[in-house]
Design a protein around this motif. Structure first.
Motif: not given
Length: 298
Positions: A170-181
């Motif tokens: 979950g933390l890794q997906m959150e990091q990717f989502i923030e970077s992608h955003r």
């Protein structure tokens, strides 16, 4: 060759934890093939390994993997080799997730994910695979340490481990989502661009103590320095000089662990002086080099 090897911890179907904890007594190479199409979340906590990944006749990846870094890989039909240095304590943790399970876990957040992961959720699996670099954040580091601290002989070890592994994902997906955003429109890179970036990584790794100029790196990559900055950040998640600073800090920590003085570690890792290393080291690891050495001595 090593005090310990790999520990595989199967969890639910399609989910497996792998712990890598050993200290080679001599130079060592581990080689394995990936026929299955698992999504691989990998994190280095200590040491370094030079990883080479081949897909048929294509060299897919050739780069050092340093402590403090991670990544998500989808690499079906590849052969990987990890090259380890003698005496280097290697501590890493990885999680293999089947595409089917990942699709179930990430279905609700898939619109916000990077294209490669979104396509995987939809079932569109590229035969070429992909690598998404990541940085181990403080919350991720805490979860990784929690996983390593779980007693394997506890009757609830499987339950505790799976809960922490899912938290890590979950933390890794959150990091990717923030970077992608916050990222701008991605620029498509061709094979020549990727090969140029790999040459720059090799150049940086061989010159930690003597920083090459941006112009020299751009020439090595065969692109303008502006294009190099954009492509490097897109491929590795950090700028060229952020990558270099992190690699120097990892090298300084290795030198301190090998018995070098703080002044020697600063010089050999490419820092201006000891005070420069002190500031950067504390910002990255939360301790000054002196505090780090005292903690190691117990």
């Amino acid at each position: 060759m090593a005090a310990a090897a790999l520990t595989h911890v199967p969890l639910r179907e399609g989910l497996e934890l792998i712990i890598q904890d050993f200290r080679p007594t001599g130079e060592m190479t581990l080689r394995f093939s990936r026929e299955a199409s698992a999504l691989h979340f990998g994190y280095m906590l200590k040491g370094r390994v030079h990883t080479v990944i081949d897909q048929g006749r294509r060299r897919f990846f050739n780069s050092p993997n340093l402590a403090g870094r991670g990544g998500v890989l989808f690499l079906p039909h590849t052969i990987s080799q990890g090259h380890y240095q003698a005496g280097d304590h290697v501590l890493g943790l990885s999680v293999d997730v089947s595409p089917r399970l990942f699709g179930q876990l990430a279905e609700d957040i898939s619109p916000a994910l990077p294209d490669q992961l979104r396509d995987l959720v939809k079932g569109a699996r590229s035969s070429n695979g992909f690598v998404l670099p990541a940085t181990i954040t403080a919350p991720m580091n805490a979860v990784l340490r929690d996983i390593l601290a779980i007693r394997r002989d506890s009757p609830c070890a499987g339950l505790f481990t799976e809960a922490k592994v899912l938290e890590l994902l979950g933390l890794q997906m959150e990091q990717f989502i923030e970077s992608h955003r916050h990222a701008g429109p991605a620029r498509a890179m061709d094979r020549a661009d990727r090969a140029g970036l790999r040459r720059v990584l090799e150049m940086l790794g061989a010159n930690l103590h003597d920083q090459p100029s941006l112009l020299d790196m751009a020439r090595e990559a065969g692109m303008s320095h502006g294009k190099l900055n954009i492509c490097f950040k897109q491929a590795y998640g950090v700028t060229v000089f952020e990558w270099l600073r992190q690699a120097r800090l990892d090298r300084a920590r290795e030198l301190l662990g090998a018995g070098c003085s703080i002044a020697e570690a600063a010089l050999l890792a490419g820092f201006c002086d000891q005070s420069h290393l002190n500031r950067c080291f504390k910002r990255r690891f939360g301790l000054t080099p002196g505090q780090y050495l005292r903690a190691r001595r117990g």
